[in-house]
Design a protein around this motif. Structure first.
Motif, PDB file in Angstrom:
ATOM      1  N   LYS A  59       0.829  -1.209   0.000  1.00 62.08           N
ATOM      2  CA  LYS A  59       0.000   0.000   0.000  1.00 62.08           C
ATOM      3  C   LYS A  59       0.866   1.263   0.000  1.00 62.08           C
ATOM      4  O   LYS A  59       0.570   2.238  -0.707  1.00 62.08           O
ATOM      5  CB  LYS A  59      -0.943  -0.007   1.201  1.00 62.08           C
ATOM      6  N   LEU A  60       1.916   1.262   0.809  1.00 60.55           N
ATOM      7  CA  LEU A  60       2.826   2.408   0.838  1.00 60.55           C
ATOM      8  C   LEU A  60       3.460   2.641  -0.531  1.00 60.55           C
ATOM      9  O   LEU A  60       3.592   3.780  -0.982  1.00 60.55           O
ATOM     10  CB  LEU A  60       3.915   2.195   1.886  1.00 60.55           C
ATOM     11  N   ALA A  61       3.846   1.535  -1.173  1.00 61.10           N
ATOM     12  CA  ALA A  61       4.501   1.645  -2.475  1.00 61.10           C
ATOM     13  C   ALA A  61       3.591   2.312  -3.497  1.00 61.10           C
ATOM     14  O   ALA A  61       4.035   3.144  -4.303  1.00 61.10           O
ATOM     15  CB  ALA A  61       4.929   0.267  -2.976  1.00 61.10           C
ATOM     16  N   PHE A  62       2.308   1.966  -3.462  1.00 61.15           N
ATOM     17  CA  PHE A  62       1.399   2.580  -4.432  1.00 61.15           C
ATOM     18  C   PHE A  62       1.027   4.003  -4.044  1.00 61.15           C
ATOM     19  O   PHE A  62       1.110   4.919  -4.862  1.00 61.15           O
ATOM     20  CB  PHE A  62       0.115   1.759  -4.585  1.00 61.15           C
ATOM     21  N   LEU A  63       0.594   4.199  -2.810  1.00 63.60           N
ATOM     22  CA  LEU A  63       0.128   5.521  -2.386  1.00 63.60           C
ATOM     23  C   LEU A  63       1.231   6.578  -2.472  1.00 63.60           C
ATOM     24  O   LEU A  63       0.978   7.728  -2.820  1.00 63.60           O
ATOM     25  CB  LEU A  63      -0.420   5.446  -0.961  1.00 63.60           C
ATOM     26  N   GLY A  64       2.463   6.175  -2.151  1.00 63.84           N
ATOM     27  CA  GLY A  64       3.557   7.135  -2.146  1.00 63.84           C
ATOM     28  C   GLY A  64       4.263   7.282  -3.474  1.00 63.84           C
ATOM     29  O   GLY A  64       4.704   8.394  -3.821  1.00 63.84           O
ATOM     30  N   TRP A  65       4.381   6.196  -4.237  1.00 65.07           N
ATOM     31  CA  TRP A  65       5.188   6.246  -5.466  1.00 65.07           C
ATOM     32  C   TRP A  65       4.479   5.696  -6.701  1.00 65.07           C
ATOM     33  O   TRP A  65       5.066   5.647  -7.777  1.00 65.07           O
ATOM     34  CB  TRP A  65       6.485   5.473  -5.251  1.00 65.07           C
ATOM     35  N   GLY A  66       3.257   5.241  -6.574  1.00 67.01           N
ATOM     36  CA  GLY A  66       2.526   4.729  -7.734  1.00 67.01           C
ATOM     37  C   GLY A  66       3.036   3.393  -8.219  1.00 67.01           C
ATOM     38  O   GLY A  66       2.899   3.058  -9.398  1.00 67.01           O
ATOM     39  N   THR A 187      -1.917   6.064   4.416  1.00 70.00           N
ATOM     40  CA  THR A 187      -1.784   7.182   3.475  1.00 70.00           C
ATOM     41  C   THR A 187      -0.920   8.288   4.072  1.00 70.00           C
ATOM     42  O   THR A 187      -0.051   8.859   3.391  1.00 70.00           O
ATOM     43  CB  THR A 187      -3.163   7.743   3.100  1.00 70.00           C
ATOM     44  N   HIS A 188      -1.150   8.594   5.331  1.00 70.88           N
ATOM     45  CA  HIS A 188      -0.366   9.632   6.009  1.00 70.88           C
ATOM     46  C   HIS A 188       1.116   9.262   6.021  1.00 70.88           C
ATOM     47  O   HIS A 188       1.991  10.100   5.733  1.00 70.88           O
ATOM     48  CB  HIS A 188      -0.878   9.815   7.432  1.00 70.88           C
ATOM     49  N   ILE A 189       1.420   8.006   6.328  1.00 70.70           N
ATOM     50  CA  ILE A 189       2.815   7.551   6.350  1.00 70.70           C
ATOM     51  C   ILE A 189       3.425   7.636   4.950  1.00 70.70           C
ATOM     52  O   ILE A 189       4.561   8.080   4.775  1.00 70.70           O
ATOM     53  CB  ILE A 189       2.905   6.119   6.898  1.00 70.70           C
ATOM     54  N   ALA A 190       2.646   7.193   3.945  1.00 70.59           N
ATOM     55  CA  ALA A 190       3.146   7.211   2.565  1.00 70.59           C
ATOM     56  C   ALA A 190       3.515   8.619   2.125  1.00 70.59           C
ATOM     57  O   ALA A 190       4.542   8.837   1.470  1.00 70.59           O
ATOM     58  CB  ALA A 190       2.093   6.621   1.627  1.00 70.59           C
ATOM     59  N   LEU A 191       2.681   9.591   2.473  1.00 67.85           N
ATOM     60  CA  LEU A 191       2.954  10.973   2.078  1.00 67.85           C
ATOM     61  C   LEU A 191       4.167  11.524   2.827  1.00 67.85           C
ATOM     62  O   LEU A 191       4.979  12.255   2.246  1.00 67.85           O
ATOM     63  CB  LEU A 191       1.730  11.843   2.349  1.00 67.85           C
ATOM     64  N   LYS A 192       4.305  11.179   4.089  1.00 68.12           N
ATOM     65  CA  LYS A 192       5.450  11.639   4.872  1.00 68.12           C
ATOM     66  C   LYS A 192       6.755  11.094   4.305  1.00 68.12           C
ATOM     67  O   LYS A 192       7.750  11.812   4.171  1.00 68.12           O
ATOM     68  CB  LYS A 192       5.297  11.194   6.329  1.00 68.12           C
ATOM     69  N   VAL A 193       6.744   9.814   3.969  1.00 69.64           N
ATOM     70  CA  VAL A 193       7.973   9.163   3.495  1.00 69.64           C
ATOM     71  C   VAL A 193       8.306   9.593   2.071  1.00 69.64           C
ATOM     72  O   VAL A 193       9.470   9.836   1.740  1.00 69.64           O
ATOM     73  CB  VAL A 193       7.831   7.634   3.570  1.00 69.64           C
ATOM     74  N   SER A 194       7.283   9.684   1.208  1.00 73.10           N
ATOM     75  CA  SER A 194       7.531  10.012  -0.201  1.00 73.10           C
ATOM     76  C   SER A 194       7.759  11.508  -0.431  1.00 73.10           C
ATOM     77  O   SER A 194       8.353  11.899  -1.425  1.00 73.10           O
ATOM     78  CB  SER A 194       6.353   9.546  -1.065  1.00 73.10           C
ATOM     79  N   GLY A 195       7.238  12.329   0.473  1.00 74.61           N
ATOM     80  CA  GLY A 195       7.370  13.772   0.301  1.00 74.61           C
ATOM     81  C   GLY A 195       6.334  14.393  -0.611  1.00 74.61           C
ATOM     82  O   GLY A 195       6.408  15.588  -0.911  1.00 74.61           O
ATOM     83  N   HIS A 196       5.351  13.606  -1.045  1.00 76.63           N
ATOM     84  CA  HIS A 196       4.302  14.136  -1.910  1.00 76.63           C
ATOM     85  C   HIS A 196       3.178  14.756  -1.080  1.00 76.63           C
ATOM     86  O   HIS A 196       2.990  14.414   0.088  1.00 76.63           O
ATOM     87  CB  HIS A 196       3.743  13.019  -2.796  1.00 76.63           C
ATOM     88  N   ASP A 197       2.418  15.633  -1.719  1.00 81.86           N
ATOM     89  CA  ASP A 197       1.297  16.283  -1.050  1.00 81.86           C
ATOM     90  C   ASP A 197       0.018  15.463  -1.122  1.00 81.86           C
ATOM     91  O   ASP A 197      -0.848  15.565  -0.266  1.00 81.86           O
ATOM     92  CB  ASP A 197       1.027  17.660  -1.668  1.00 81.86           C
ATOM     93  N   ARG A 198      -0.122  14.685  -2.176  1.00 76.30           N
ATOM     94  CA  ARG A 198      -1.318  13.869  -2.384  1.00 76.30           C
ATOM     95  C   ARG A 198      -0.909  12.446  -2.735  1.00 76.30           C
ATOM     96  O   ARG A 198       0.114  12.233  -3.388  1.00 76.30           O
ATOM     97  CB  ARG A 198      -2.170  14.431  -3.530  1.00 76.30           C
ATOM     98  N   PRO A 199      -1.737  11.468  -2.356  1.00 78.38           N
ATOM     99  CA  PRO A 199      -1.414  10.088  -2.717  1.00 78.38           C
ATOM    100  C   PRO A 199      -1.726   9.807  -4.181  1.00 78.38           C
ATOM    101  O   PRO A 199      -2.498  10.535  -4.815  1.00 78.38           O
ATOM    102  CB  PRO A 199      -2.335   9.266  -1.799  1.00 78.38           C
ATOM    103  N   PHE A 200      -1.154   8.772  -4.733  1.00 75.84           N
ATOM    104  CA  PHE A 200      -1.504   8.328  -6.064  1.00 75.84           C
ATOM    105  C   PHE A 200      -2.923   7.766  -6.032  1.00 75.84           C
ATOM    106  O   PHE A 200      -3.341   7.159  -5.043  1.00 75.84           O
ATOM    107  CB  PHE A 200      -0.527   7.265  -6.574  1.00 75.84           C
ATOM    108  N   ILE A 201      -3.663   7.959  -7.122  1.00 74.56           N
ATOM    109  CA  ILE A 201      -5.057   7.537  -7.214  1.00 74.56           C
ATOM    110  C   ILE A 201      -5.184   6.487  -8.311  1.00 74.56           C
ATOM    111  O   ILE A 201      -4.613   6.631  -9.397  1.00 74.56           O
ATOM    112  CB  ILE A 201      -5.963   8.742  -7.521  1.00 74.56           C
TER     113      ILE A 201
END
Length: 233
Positions: A59-66, A187-201
């Motif tokens: 989930k982190l891999a997708f939400l943060g980096w697609g 989702t919150h963790i993914a954004l923190k780690v990836s540095g993105h403002d929004r998750p991948f959809i």
């Protein structure tokens, strides 16, 4: 898919929620520690923790980096399918420790069937794709079956069946429908780690290869959608 009402599908899918399955998992660990050893309880929690880790990482891999598999519409292992397929077989196994081995096997199979029903509900309710539900069931079943194999020869007389069964069933009734916002946390963790403002959809990810997160500048998104220069020749 079976023709059932949406209300029934939601009731089935709630059986896989973390608010219900995780308390059951910890209750199982507590009974194992009381009736057997802390090592057996730790073994169960480690197996379940590893399965949760697989779900979380995908989930982190997708939400943060697609990161996913477009051909399979895969954006992460279904947590509901995994938790239900892992917890219910072990719960029934524990309640049937004093039963004939064939009955114990039947209990484990019923638990797996319950988990698969949750997986089907996730697809019906459009919460997950078939590939995500199937992988969730496989990961959960692997954790459950590894534990059952480890605990198969446990001395059944060391636990009283009635208190175990009553406590687990009572807990299931009390916690059914309790919501834990695990997706929001991930989702919150993914954004923190990836540095993105929004998750991948999922929708944009399926439509465009290498799509940036939702906050990408409009011009950048337009460039991705524009045809190659050679098309204008």
């Amino acid at each position: 898919m079976p023709e059932l009402s949406d209300h029934l599908w939601y009731s089935i899918t709630s059986l896989g929620g973390a608010g219900m399955t995780l308390p059951l998992a910890f209750a199982i660990a507590l009974w194992l520690a009381v009736g057997y050893t802390s090592r057996m309880a730790a073994g169960w929690l480690l197996l379940l923790g590893a399965a949760i880790g697989v779900v979380t990482v995908t989930k982190l891999a997708f939400l943060g980096w697609g990161v996913g598999v477009r051909e399979l519409d895969f954006t992460g292992v279904s947590g509901h399918a995994m938790l239900s397929t892992a917890v219910y077989p072990v719960a029934l196994f524990l309640m049937l420790l004093r039963a004939h081995p064939a009955v114990r096997v039947l209990g484990v199979l019923l638990g797996l069937a319950a988990g698969m029903a949750v997986g089907v509900s996730r697809v019906v309710l459009s919460a997950h794709s078939p590939s995500e539900a199937v992988t969730g069931c496989l990961v959960g079943a692997l954790a459950a079956l590894l534990f059952v194999r480890m605990a198969w020869k446990a001395q059944p007389e060391r636990l009283s069946v009635l208190p175990v069964a009553v406590s687990l069933m009572l807990l299931a009734v009390l916690m059914h429908g309790v919501h834990v916002p695990t997706q929001r946390w991930v989702t919150h963790i993914a954004l923190k780690v990836s540095g993105h403002d929004r998750p991948f959809i999922r929708a944009k990810w399926k439509a465009i290869r290498n799509v940036p997160p939702a906050t990408a500048p409009v011009a950048q998104t337009h460039n991705l959608l524009a045809p190659p220069a050679s098309f204008h020749a």
